[in-house]
Design a protein around this motif. Structure first.
Motif, mmCIF file in Angstrom:
data_model
loop_
_atom_site.group_PDB
_atom_site.id
_atom_site.type_symbol
_atom_site.label_atom_id
_atom_site.label_comp_id
_atom_site.label_asym_id
_atom_site.label_seq_id
_atom_site.Cartn_x
_atom_site.Cartn_y
_atom_site.Cartn_z
ATOM 1 N N GLY A 44 -40.084 7.998 -49.785
ATOM 2 C CA GLY A 44 -40.003 9.064 -48.800
ATOM 3 C C GLY A 44 -39.679 8.500 -47.428
ATOM 4 O O GLY A 44 -39.574 7.280 -47.242
ATOM 5 N N GLU A 45 -39.536 9.405 -46.479
ATOM 6 C CA GLU A 45 -39.233 8.984 -45.110
ATOM 7 C C GLU A 45 -40.404 8.186 -44.522
ATOM 8 O O GLU A 45 -41.553 8.319 -44.952
ATOM 9 N N ASP A 200 -42.847 14.051 -49.387
ATOM 10 C CA ASP A 200 -42.061 14.810 -48.418
ATOM 11 C C ASP A 200 -42.896 15.096 -47.176
ATOM 12 O O ASP A 200 -44.118 14.879 -47.150
ATOM 13 N N TYR A 201 -42.237 15.596 -46.140
ATOM 14 C CA TYR A 201 -42.983 16.067 -44.980
ATOM 15 C C TYR A 201 -43.886 17.226 -45.423
ATOM 16 O O TYR A 201 -43.462 18.084 -46.207
ATOM 17 N N PRO A 202 -45.103 17.287 -44.935
ATOM 18 C CA PRO A 202 -45.999 18.377 -45.345
ATOM 19 C C PRO A 202 -45.616 19.699 -44.697
ATOM 20 O O PRO A 202 -44.942 19.726 -43.651
ATOM 21 N N GLY A 203 -46.051 20.792 -45.308
ATOM 22 C CA GLY A 203 -45.890 22.096 -44.692
ATOM 23 C C GLY A 203 -46.815 22.243 -43.495
ATOM 24 O O GLY A 203 -47.645 21.368 -43.208
ATOM 25 N N PHE A 204 -46.691 23.374 -42.801
ATOM 26 C CA PHE A 204 -47.439 23.565 -41.561
ATOM 27 C C PHE A 204 -48.946 23.440 -41.776
ATOM 28 O O PHE A 204 -49.628 22.700 -41.054
ATOM 29 N N VAL A 230 -43.458 19.629 -33.691
ATOM 30 C CA VAL A 230 -42.931 18.515 -34.480
ATOM 31 C C VAL A 230 -42.129 19.029 -35.669
ATOM 32 O O VAL A 230 -41.063 18.491 -35.997
ATOM 33 N N GLN A 231 -42.619 20.091 -36.302
ATOM 34 C CA GLN A 231 -41.871 20.640 -37.424
ATOM 35 C C GLN A 231 -40.549 21.236 -36.949
ATOM 36 O O GLN A 231 -39.543 21.183 -37.663
ATOM 37 N N GLY A 232 -40.527 21.753 -35.731
ATOM 38 C CA GLY A 232 -39.270 22.216 -35.153
ATOM 39 C C GLY A 232 -38.313 21.065 -34.906
ATOM 40 O O GLY A 232 -37.101 21.181 -35.128
ATOM 41 N N LEU A 233 -38.846 19.919 -34.440
ATOM 42 C CA LEU A 233 -38.014 18.737 -34.220
ATOM 43 C C LEU A 233 -37.345 18.282 -35.513
ATOM 44 O O LEU A 233 -36.195 17.816 -35.506
ATOM 45 N N SER A 241 -36.210 11.671 -37.614
ATOM 46 C CA SER A 241 -37.187 12.748 -37.461
ATOM 47 C C SER A 241 -38.599 12.168 -37.439
ATOM 48 O O SER A 241 -38.892 11.198 -38.148
ATOM 49 N N PRO A 242 -39.498 12.739 -36.650
ATOM 50 C CA PRO A 242 -40.859 12.217 -36.583
ATOM 51 C C PRO A 242 -41.646 12.492 -37.860
ATOM 52 O O PRO A 242 -41.521 13.562 -38.462
ATOM 53 N N GLY A 243 -42.440 11.524 -38.276
ATOM 54 C CA GLY A 243 -43.302 11.696 -39.435
ATOM 55 C C GLY A 243 -44.680 12.171 -39.025
ATOM 56 O O GLY A 243 -44.958 12.425 -37.845
#
Length: 304
Positions: A44-45, A200-204, A230-233, A241-243
């Protein structure tokens, strides 16, 4: 030493006890890796929590964490073992000084355990007082294919072969976690020996839970605004993209400034905690910062 979890729910609870908030998909594959004694390959990222799960398991189970940080050019002498040549030379000089002429005996002595320097992979195969350790092979994608070949025997049979000493096999297999940021494809032969999971990136909601667990001193409003921003970024065209790690770092920085809510000026002053490339910082500067913040606040208002 804590016993291994008996179910998926127990695994998720065990990790939560170390402030690692895992989704059910990750909890399931972690439970299976522990239950079946198979290596766990996490891809993952950067910054999504791949390395952190090894630390969480080590602390939760009371096991030693042995970490092999991978890099380009890593070889067996740095990862598995090497001989203490300086000590061997001293032994040779001493043998010469006392007139020892039995070359076979000297050769056997020089190839004994006394002169062996254990590196992380070999250390992980040896018995530990607290039980089999957690072996973290971090960022395997930074190595090259020849090094992957060294790992195949280890991941298949939990053993390594040292020509002078023979095969050394673990009495109890270590808990093995490999991570990759996917800077290159890892060979199928290595992946086949592991259980695989894409982190993956987590949900909100899950990212908000992570932030509350890791930075409890942040206000509810600040935590929610950080996650939404951050999720918008991550939806922007950024170089990196920020983790989740950056979300946590940013929250800690804002708490240190006694912030209770985001503002455009505050974001501009602290954006280096969440974005690490100047081009990305320039991309969201000025009016873009205000737009993203307004969007984040509107989304928060919409969900109540």
């Amino acid at each position: 030493m804590t016993q291994l979890p008996a179910s998926i729910d127990d695994t998720i609870t065990l990790l939560a006890g170390q402030n690692y908030i895992a989704g059910r998909d990750l909890g399931t594959v972690a439970f299976l890796a522990l239950k079946l004694g198979k290596p766990l390959f996490l891809e993952g990222e950067a910054g999504v929590g791949k390395t952190e799960i090894a630390r969480a398991l080590s602390l939760a189970l009371g096991r030693r964490l042995i970490r092999l940080q991978c890099y380009e050019g890593l070889d067996a002498s740095s990862a598995i073992y090497e001989w203490n040549f300086a000590a061997q030379m001293v032994a040779i000089r001493t043998a010469e000084a006392v007139g020892q002429t039995d070359r076979a005996a000297l050769r056997t002595e020089l190839s004994s355990d006394e002169f062996l320097i254990r590196r992380p992979l070999l250390e992980a195969l040896e018995p530990q007082p607290e039980g089999p350790p957690v072996l973290l092979i971090d960022e395997i994608d930074r190595t090259d294919e020849p090094f992957e070949a060294f790992l195949l025997e280890l991941l298949s049979d939990y053993q390594v072969t040292i020509p002078e000493l023979g095969t050394i096999k673990a009495v109890e297999p270590p808990i093995v976690i490999l991570t990759s940021n996917r800077t290159r494809e890892v060979h199928d032969a290595l992946k086949r020996r592991c259980l695989y999971h894409w982190v993956d990136y987590p949900g909100f909601q899950r990212e908000l839970s992570i932030l509350r667990a890791r930075v409890p001193e942040a206000t509810e409003k600040l935590s929610a605004e950080i996650v939404a921003f951050v999720q918008g970024l991550r939806g922007e065209d950024l170089f990196k993209s920020p983790g989740v790690a950056e979300s946590i770092d940013w929250a800690r920085a804002l708490v240190a400034l006694d912030a209770v809510a985001l503002s455009p000026d505050l974001i501009t002053d602290t954006v280096g905690a969440v974005l690490k490339y100047q081009d990305d910082i320039a991309r969201i500067a000025g009016a873009e910062t205000t737009r993203l913040l307004d969007k984040a606040k509107a989304e928060l208002a919409a969900v109540g």
